[in-house]
Design an enzyme around this catalytic site. Structure first.
Site, PDB file in Angstrom:
ATOM      1  N   GLY A 155       0.566  -5.121   0.634  1.00 21.46           N
ATOM      2  CA  GLY A 155      -0.470  -5.112  -0.399  1.00 21.46           C
ATOM      3  C   GLY A 155       0.000  -5.703  -1.722  1.00 21.46           C
ATOM      4  O   GLY A 155      -0.819  -6.178  -2.512  1.00 21.46           O
ATOM      5  N   GLU A 204      -0.425  -9.328  -1.358  1.00 20.31           N
ATOM      6  CA  GLU A 204      -1.875  -9.578  -1.348  1.00 20.31           C
ATOM      7  C   GLU A 204      -2.476  -9.470  -2.754  1.00 20.31           C
ATOM      8  O   GLU A 204      -3.380 -10.231  -3.118  1.00 20.31           O
ATOM      9  CB  GLU A 204      -2.546  -8.592  -0.385  1.00 20.31           C
ATOM     10  CG  GLU A 204      -2.140  -8.869   1.060  1.00 20.31           C
ATOM     11  CD  GLU A 204      -2.522  -7.751   2.019  1.00 20.31           C
ATOM     12  OE1 GLU A 204      -2.135  -6.586   1.769  1.00 20.31           O
ATOM     13  OE2 GLU A 204      -3.202  -8.030   3.012  1.00 20.31           O
ATOM     14  N   GLU A 263       3.339  -5.549   7.494  1.00 23.59           N
ATOM     15  CA  GLU A 263       2.454  -4.544   8.094  1.00 23.59           C
ATOM     16  C   GLU A 263       2.730  -4.290   9.560  1.00 23.59           C
ATOM     17  O   GLU A 263       2.643  -3.157  10.040  1.00 23.59           O
ATOM     18  CB  GLU A 263       0.975  -4.957   7.914  1.00 23.59           C
ATOM     19  CG  GLU A 263       0.442  -4.797   6.500  1.00 23.59           C
ATOM     20  CD  GLU A 263       0.682  -5.993   5.595  1.00 23.59           C
ATOM     21  OE1 GLU A 263       1.474  -6.881   5.971  1.00 23.59           O
ATOM     22  OE2 GLU A 263       0.075  -6.034   4.509  1.00 23.59           O
ATOM     23  N   ALA A 320       0.867  -1.172   0.000  1.00 18.87           N
ATOM     24  CA  ALA A 320       0.000   0.000   0.000  1.00 18.87           C
ATOM     25  C   ALA A 320       0.910   1.230   0.000  1.00 18.87           C
ATOM     26  O   ALA A 320       2.085   1.135   0.367  1.00 18.87           O
ATOM     27  CB  ALA A 320      -0.863  -0.011   1.257  1.00 18.87           C
TER      28      ALA A 320
HETATM   29  C1  HXC Z   1       5.151   4.477  -0.651  1.00 23.23           C
HETATM   30  C2  HXC Z   1       7.193   3.580  -1.111  1.00 23.23           C
HETATM   31  C3  HXC Z   1       6.782   2.316  -0.649  1.00 23.23           C
HETATM   32  C4  HXC Z   1       5.449   2.192  -0.196  1.00 23.23           C
HETATM   33  C5  HXC Z   1       8.830   2.174  -1.274  1.00 23.23           C
HETATM   34  N1  HXC Z   1       8.463   3.436  -1.475  1.00 23.23           N
HETATM   35  N2  HXC Z   1       7.819   1.464  -0.766  1.00 23.23           N
HETATM   36  N3  HXC Z   1       6.391   4.645  -1.110  1.00 23.23           N
HETATM   37  N4  HXC Z   1       4.664   3.291  -0.204  1.00 23.23           N
HETATM   38  N5  HXC Z   1       4.957   1.028   0.214  1.00 23.23           N
HETATM   39  C6  HXC Z   1       9.292   4.532  -2.004  1.00 23.23           C
HETATM   40  C7  HXC Z   1      10.332   4.981  -1.013  1.00 23.23           C
HETATM   41  O1  HXC Z   1       9.782   5.891  -0.098  1.00 23.23           O
HETATM   42  C8  HXC Z   1      11.343   5.621  -1.929  1.00 23.23           C
HETATM   43  O2  HXC Z   1      10.892   6.897  -2.299  1.00 23.23           O
HETATM   44  C9  HXC Z   1      11.290   4.741  -3.169  1.00 23.23           C
HETATM   45  O3  HXC Z   1      10.038   4.055  -3.119  1.00 23.23           O
HETATM   46  C10 HXC Z   1      12.390   3.685  -3.184  1.00 23.23           C
HETATM   47  O4  HXC Z   1      12.337   2.963  -1.966  1.00 23.23           O
HETATM   48  P1  HXC Z   1      13.603   2.777  -0.999  1.00 23.23           P
HETATM   49  O5  HXC Z   1      13.103   2.509   0.350  1.00 23.23           O
HETATM   50  O6  HXC Z   1      14.559   3.940  -1.153  1.00 23.23           O
HETATM   51  O7  HXC Z   1      14.285   1.493  -1.653  1.00 23.23           O
HETATM   52  P2  HXC Z   1      15.153   0.379  -0.906  1.00 23.23           P
HETATM   53  O8  HXC Z   1      16.098   1.002   0.075  1.00 23.23           O
HETATM   54  O9  HXC Z   1      15.719  -0.477  -1.979  1.00 23.23           O
HETATM   55  O10 HXC Z   1      14.110  -0.472  -0.055  1.00 23.23           O
HETATM   56  C11 HXC Z   1      13.103  -1.209  -0.721  1.00 23.23           C
HETATM   57  C12 HXC Z   1      12.035  -1.655   0.315  1.00 23.23           C
HETATM   58  C13 HXC Z   1      11.537  -0.455   1.102  1.00 23.23           C
HETATM   59  C14 HXC Z   1      12.659  -2.704   1.239  1.00 23.23           C
HETATM   60  C15 HXC Z   1      10.906  -2.337  -0.494  1.00 23.23           C
HETATM   61  O11 HXC Z   1      11.186   0.576   0.174  1.00 23.23           O
HETATM   62  C16 HXC Z   1      10.364  -0.752   1.973  1.00 23.23           C
HETATM   63  O12 HXC Z   1      10.516  -1.360   3.043  1.00 23.23           O
HETATM   64  N6  HXC Z   1       9.177  -0.302   1.540  1.00 23.23           N
HETATM   65  C17 HXC Z   1       7.956  -0.461   2.322  1.00 23.23           C
HETATM   66  C18 HXC Z   1       7.461  -1.869   2.235  1.00 23.23           C
HETATM   67  C19 HXC Z   1       6.231  -2.086   3.107  1.00 23.23           C
HETATM   68  O13 HXC Z   1       6.303  -1.904   4.330  1.00 23.23           O
HETATM   69  N7  HXC Z   1       5.115  -2.430   2.510  1.00 23.23           N
HETATM   70  C20 HXC Z   1       3.868  -2.692   3.205  1.00 23.23           C
HETATM   71  C21 HXC Z   1       3.087  -1.423   3.260  1.00 23.23           C
HETATM   72  S1  HXC Z   1       1.638  -1.626   4.267  1.00 23.23           S
HETATM   73  P3  HXC Z   1      11.862   8.190  -2.278  1.00 23.23           P
HETATM   74  O14 HXC Z   1      10.940   9.318  -2.654  1.00 23.23           O
HETATM   75  O15 HXC Z   1      12.421   8.265  -0.904  1.00 23.23           O
HETATM   76  O16 HXC Z   1      12.895   7.858  -3.308  1.00 23.23           O
HETATM   77  C22 HXC Z   1       0.544  -2.452   3.307  1.00 23.23           C
HETATM   78  C23 HXC Z   1      -0.805  -2.660   3.902  1.00 23.23           C
HETATM   79  C24 HXC Z   1      -1.835  -3.111   2.895  1.00 23.23           C
HETATM   80  O17 HXC Z   1       0.829  -2.825   2.213  1.00 23.23           O
HETATM   81  C25 HXC Z   1      -3.241  -2.872   3.382  1.00 23.23           C
HETATM   82  C26 HXC Z   1      -3.687  -1.455   3.378  1.00 23.23           C
HETATM   83  C27 HXC Z   1      -5.185  -1.283   3.657  1.00 23.23           C
END
Ligand code: HXC
Length: 283
Positions: A133, A136, A156, A88
């Site tokens: 997400g 999912e 999450e 997400a």
């Molecule tokens: C918004 C995101 C993002 C996300 C990455 N980015 N994941 N933006 N939402 N889920 C953005 C970063 O902010 C960054 O933007 C760019 O993408 C590159 O990411 P980096 O973190 O710099 O890359 P890296 O160091 O290689 O790390 C990759 C990663 C990490 C391990 C995937 O980005 C990460 O942990 N992302 C979050 C993953 C996560 O927690 N997903 C679950 C979300 S909750 P900038 O502008 O800084 O370059 C969910 C709930 C679903 O999904 C249900 C909802 C109702």
């Protein structure tokens, strides 16, 4: 098949394969509200396949032309080479209240249900991160192929969140209850080979190119079969999943009956008896 135009998705159709690519590489293809809205629109178009929305048994048109089945399978993937979908959109979520969060979850639930209703197979091709997400979304496809670079996880709880796009329901069905609990409670990431061992992923490929080529080949293989039978099989499996055995068998019996109303069944059985290749009309 006219999909219209999109800001966050790229869609390409070739040889009966529609490739839907989430195209926000700058945010690792995170599922912003706009992506969710556009995925819903794509699913609406795909659900017209077979000529009658979600009732493939009475569809009209031919499998061999661009009539009712111009698309025989869908590849779902992510752009940029680093992620399928990183979850997400965390930035968008920081400004949501609880009501908006529920709407966000329910909107994506509708997308996953619409993907499951699409009357042709949907293969998620995961190259890079499929987190939260993203995992999912992949779970709502019929099955998942992955590249060696794929990483899966439900992170999450790292964010004080819970799976919200179907993970608490679909992950346990794919990998079993104990493993789903462990993956969700620990937020641990697993690689493609572990995902394969767990049954989350069907097949693993060395490169993205091989991954996409294999998915297209599988769709072409399925395209030699009766379109209505594939569609009805998909519907039967999805409707029976998670139900008590007797209810699932009842769904199967009714679907089997529906297959008997199709021209595809008449052609397939006649071709067997006459020792020739079937030419399925797709209705
Ligand atoms: C918004 C995101 C993002 C996300 C990455 N980015 N994941 N933006 N939402 N889920 C953005 C970063 O902010 C960054 O933007 C760019 O993408 C590159 O990411 P980096 O973190 O710099 O890359 P890296 O160091 O290689 O790390 C990759 C990663 C990490 C391990 C995937 O980005 C990460 O942990 N992302 C979050 C993953 C996560 O927690 N997903 C679950 C979300 S909750 P900038 O502008 O800084 O370059 C969910 C709930 C679903 O999904 C249900 C909802 C109702």
């Amino acid at each position: 098949m006219d999909f219209g135009s999109f800001e966050t998705l790229a869609i390409e159709t070739s040889g009966g394969v529609a490739t839907v690519t989430v195209n926000r590489p700058e945010a690792l293809n995170a599922l912003s509200g706009k992506v969710v809205e556009e995925l819903a629109r794509v699913c609406e178009v795909l659900n017209q396949l077979g000529g009658t929305g979600t009732k493939p048994a009475t569809g009209t048109g031919s499998a061999g032309d661009d009539g009712a089945w111009p698309v025989r399978g869908v590849i779902l993937t992510g752009a940029g080479g680093k992620a399928f979908v990183a979850g997400a959109d965390i930035r968008e979520m920081t400004s949501m209240n609880a009501e908006q969060a529920e709407f966000y979850a329910r909107s994506m639930h509708a997308v996953t249900l619409a993907l499951e209703a699409v009357p042709v197979p949907v293969i998620a091709c995961v190259d890079g991160f499929a987190l939260g997400g993203g995992c999912e979304l992949a779970l709502a496809a019929d099955f998942i192929y992955a590249s060696e670079r794929a990483q899966f996880g439900q992170p999450e709880v790292n964010l004080g969140l819970v799976p919200g796009f179907g993970g608490s329901v679909r992950l346990q069905r794919r990998v079993g209850l104990g493993m789903a609990r462990e993956l969700i409670y620990t937020a641990r990431r697993i690689d493609a080979h572990e995902a394969h061992r767990l049954g989350l992923v069907n097949r693993v490929f060395p490169t993205r190119e091989e991954l996409l080529a294999a998915a297209a080949a599988t769709i072409r293989e399925i395209a030699t079969k009766a379109p209505t039978a594939v569609a009805l099989s998909k519907r039967s499996i999805n409707q029976a999943t998670g139900r008590p055995t007797a209810e699932g068998l009842d769904i199967e019996a009714r679907t089997f009956r529906a297959a008997f109303g199709t021209q595809d069944m008449k052609e397939g059985t006649a071709a067997f008896v006459e020792k020739r290749t079937a030419n399925f009309p797709g209705r």
